[in-house]
Design a protein around this motif. Structure first.
Motif, PDB file in Angstrom:
ATOM      1  N   MET A 179      33.336   4.128  -9.309  1.00  0.00           N
ATOM      2  CA  MET A 179      34.068   5.263  -8.749  1.00  0.00           C
ATOM      3  C   MET A 179      33.671   5.518  -7.282  1.00  0.00           C
ATOM      4  N   ILE A 180      32.376   5.422  -6.992  1.00  0.00           N
ATOM      5  CA  ILE A 180      31.899   5.621  -5.624  1.00  0.00           C
ATOM      6  C   ILE A 180      32.466   4.548  -4.698  1.00  0.00           C
ATOM      7  N   LEU A 183      36.210   5.103  -3.933  1.00  0.00           N
ATOM      8  CA  LEU A 183      36.355   6.195  -2.961  1.00  0.00           C
ATOM      9  C   LEU A 183      35.988   5.718  -1.557  1.00  0.00           C
ATOM     10  N   LEU A 186      38.714   3.562   0.089  1.00  0.00           N
ATOM     11  CA  LEU A 186      39.798   4.391   0.635  1.00  0.00           C
ATOM     12  C   LEU A 186      39.398   5.002   1.977  1.00  0.00           C
ATOM     13  N   VAL A 187      38.138   5.443   2.085  1.00  0.00           N
ATOM     14  CA  VAL A 187      37.655   6.035   3.338  1.00  0.00           C
ATOM     15  C   VAL A 187      37.644   4.995   4.456  1.00  0.00           C
TER      16      VAL A 187
END
Length: 529
Positions: A179-180, A183, A186-187
Motif C-alpha cells: 500500500m505504501i 501511494l 502515484l506521488v
C-alpha cells in the motif's frame, strides 16, 4: 532542452514538497528492515530459527551494499523517475510473492532483490540531494538529516511493526508495504518529470559486472560464516571451512581484478591512506557496540515481560536521543570542534549507557527504568555517526574520495554482521559460565532449595490448586526463575565486556596524536552512502 537540464521535479512542485517526497522515498527504501523488528514473529510465521532470521537480514543488507558500487555508474544512465518506478515495481512484486507464500527460501531470495531495490532507491535520493549543495554548512546539515533518517529508521519501523503485529499477523507487513509503495508511485508520477536526468546519458561501457559478482558473493558468504559459524561449530564444520577457503579465493580474485582494471568497481588504492583505515576501524567498532542493544530489547521482553506495544516508549526515546545527538553534533562541527574529540565524547556516552545498564539489569525492574539509558544510547549513536563518517571521508584522497563511501558502507555491514557473531558467541559463553555456577550452587544438598520449592508450591495451593498440580507448577516456575537469573547475569557479563571494549577505544583515540588534526573536507562532488 537537453534532458539533464530539465528539473527533476515539475515546476509547480515547491521546494518543501520536493524535500518531503525525497524524505518519503528515503524512508520507504528502508522499509524492508521492518520485517526484523520482531524476530520472534518472523520465526513463528516461517517456522525458522533465530540465525535464519539474522541471515535474511544480512542478505538484504549485503545485497544493498554490493549493488551500491554498481549503482554509482548505473544511476547516470537511466532517467530518475523510470529508475524509481522500476525499483518500486520490483518491491511490489516481491511483497506480493511473500504475501501469498510462506516459503522461507523464497522470502530470502526476495530479500536479495529488495536489497538491490534499496540500493537503487537510495542512490536516487543521494543524487537528488548532494550535487545541489553548494556550501560546507549545507552539506553538514544534510549529512545530519540523511544519516539521522537512516539511524531512526529502525526504531521508527519497530514502532510501526509493533502496532501491526499486535493487531494482525506477520503477513500484514507485506500488505502494508504494498500500500505504501502504490501511494509513493502515484506521488512520484505526479511530481517528477519523466525525461529529466541528473547528468547527460553516460553509456554503460566497461561496467565491472564480474567484479560485482565476486563482491556480492564474498559479502553473502562472509555473512553466512559469521551468522551460522557458532551454530555449526566454526571450523569443526567442513561447510564453514570450505566456505572460508572459497571466500579467501574470491577475495584474492576480486582484489587482483580491481587493481588491474582501468575503471574498477572499487578503487582499492584508497587503503593506502592511514587515517582512512582508522576511520573504517572506528565504523566497524561503532557497529559492534551499536549491535549490543539487541540484548537490551531481549531483556525487556524475556525478563520484564514487555509486549511489543509496551516497548514503544523505548523506541520513541531512542529516536529522541538520536535526533538530539545529531543536531548537537552538526552544530559542533559547524563551529569547528575537533572531530576526534567529538568521537571520544560519543564513545563516552556509549560507556555511560553500559554503566547504567550494569546498574539496573536484574530480574526485577520497570520499563521506565530503561528510558534514560536508551536515550543515552540514542544520543551516543547520534553523536558518533556523523563525525566518524566525516573523519573517514575527509581522510580520503580527492581523486578517489567517492570510493570512501563504498568502502565505508562495507565496513558498516561487516561491523553489523560481526556484531551478530559476537553477540551469539559472547552470549553463549556468558550463559554457559553462569549456568555452570548456578548448577554448582543449586544442588539437592542445598538446604535452601527445598524451602524455596515449598514456598512456591504453597502459593499455588493457596490459589486453589491440588497438591500434584502445585508440585509440578512449582518446579516449572522455579526453572523459569533460574533461566531469568541466568539471562540477567549473562547480560551483565556481556555489557561488562562491551564497556571494557569502549574504554579501550577511548584510550586509543586519546593516545594517537597523529589523528587529532584531520581537516574536515566535505567536497561538493562527493556523495556519501
Amino acid at each position: 532542452m537537453q534532458a539533464h537540464k530539465i528539473p527533476v521535479f515539475k515546476l509547480w512542485v515547491s521546494e518543501w514538497l520536493a524535500r518531503s517526497v525525497i524524505f518519503a522515498i528515503l524512508m520507504t527504501c528502508l522499509f524492508s528492515f521492518a520485517y526484523y523488528s520482531s524476530p520472534v514473529s518472523a520465526m513463528g510465521f516461517y517456522g525458522v530459527q533465530v540465525t535464519d532470521v539474522q541471515y535474511a537480514m544480512v542478505v538484504i543488507y549485503g545485497s544493498t551494499v554490493a549493488f551500491l558500487a554498481l549503482d554509482f555508474r548505473i544511476v547516470k544512465y537511466f532517467a530518475p523517475r523510470k529508475y524509481l518506478l522500476t525499483a518500486f515495481s520490483a518491491n511490489i512484486i516481491c511483497s506480493v510473492i511473500c504475501f501469498y507464500s510462506k516459503d522461507w527460501t523464497l522470502f530470502v531470495i526476495c530479500q536479495f532483490v529488495q536489497g538491490i531495490t534499496c540500493a537503487l532507491t537510495s542512490g536516487i535520493v543521494l543524487q537528488l540531494i548532494f550535487p545541489r549543495l553548494q556550501s560546507t554548512r549545507a552539506r553538514i546539515i544534510t549529512y545530519s538529516l540523511l544519516y539521522g533518517s537512516i539511524q531512526i529508521a529502525v526504531p521508527f519501523y519497530s514502532i510501526y511493526s509493533s502496532i501491526v503485529l499486535h493487531f494482525y499477523d506477520f503477513n500484514q507487513m507485506f500488505y502494508g508495504f504494498i500500500m505504501i509503495l502504490i501511494l509513493l508511485i502515484l506521488v512520484v508520477l505526479a511530481t517528477m518529470n519523466g525525461k529529466a536526468r541528473f547528468t547527460r546519458k553516460i553509456p554503460l561501457y566497461q561496467v565491472d559486472w564480474a567484479g560485482y559478482l565476486f563482491y556480492v558473493s564474498f559479502i553473502l558468504i562472509l555473512g553466512y560464516i559469521l551468522v551460522y559459524g557458532r551454530q555449526l561449530g566454526w571450523y569443526d564444520s567442513p561447510l564453514i571451512a570450505l566456505l572460508s577457503l572459497s571466500n579467501l579465493i574470491l577475495l584474492v580474485l576480486f582484489v587482483a581484478r580491481e587493481l588491474k582494471l582501468k575503471r574498477p568497481l572499487i578503487n582499492l588504492q584508497i587503503f593506502r591512506t592511514k587515517n582512512f583505515v582508522i576511520g573504517l576501524l572506528l565504523l566497524f567498532l561503532f557497529y559492534i557496540f551499536k549491535g549490543s542493544t539487541g540484548l537490551a530489547y531481549g531483556y525487556l521482553e524475556a525478563i520484564l515481560g514487555n509486549d511489543p506495544l509496551s516497548t514503544i516508549p523505548i523506541w520513541i526515546t531512542v529516536i529522541a536521543g538520536t535526533t538530539l545527538g545529531m543536531f548537537v553534533t552538526s552544530r559542533l562541527i559547524l563551529m569547528g570542534f575537533n572531530l576526534i574529540r567529538i568521537i571520544i565524547a560519543g564513545f563516552g556516552f556509549m560507556a555511560l549507557y553500559y554503566l547504567y545498564m550494569l546498574i539496573f539489569i536484574s530480574v526485577q525492574g520497570n520499563t521506565a527504568d530503561f528510558i534514560l539509558p536508551m536515550f543515552i544510547y540514542g544520543a551516543a549513536t547520534g553523536i558518533l555517526f556523523i563525525p566518524i563518517v566525516s573523519f573517514t571521508i575527509s581522510a580520503a584522497p580527492p581523486k578517489i574520495a567517492s570510493n570512501a563511501s563504498l568502502i565505508g558502507i562495507l565496513a558498516r555491514f561487516v561491523g553489523f554482521t560481526a556484531s551478530l557473531a559476537v553477540n551469539n558467541e559472547l552470549q553463549l559463553f556468558a550463559k554457559s559460565a553462569v549456568r555452570e555456577k548456578v548448577r554448582e550452587t543449586l544442588t539437592e544438598t542445598n538446604i535452601q532449595l527445598p524451602v524455596t520449592l515449598m514456598d512456591i508450591q504453597n502459593h499455588y495451593m493457596n490459589a486453589g490448586n491440588d497438591i500434584y498440580t502445585a508440585k509440578a507448577a512449582s518446579a516449572n516456575h522455579f526453572n523459569v526463575l533460574v533461566r531469568q537469573q541466568i539471562l540477567a547475569r549473562a547480560t551483565r557479563d556481556y555489557y561488562d565486556l562491551m564497556l571494557l571494549g569502549v574504554m579501550c577505544v577511548i584510550m586509543m583515540l586519546v593516545l594517537f596524536p597523529q589523528i587529532q588534526h584531520v581537516i574536515l573536507r566535505l567536497r561538493k562532488g562527493n556523495i556519501p552512502y
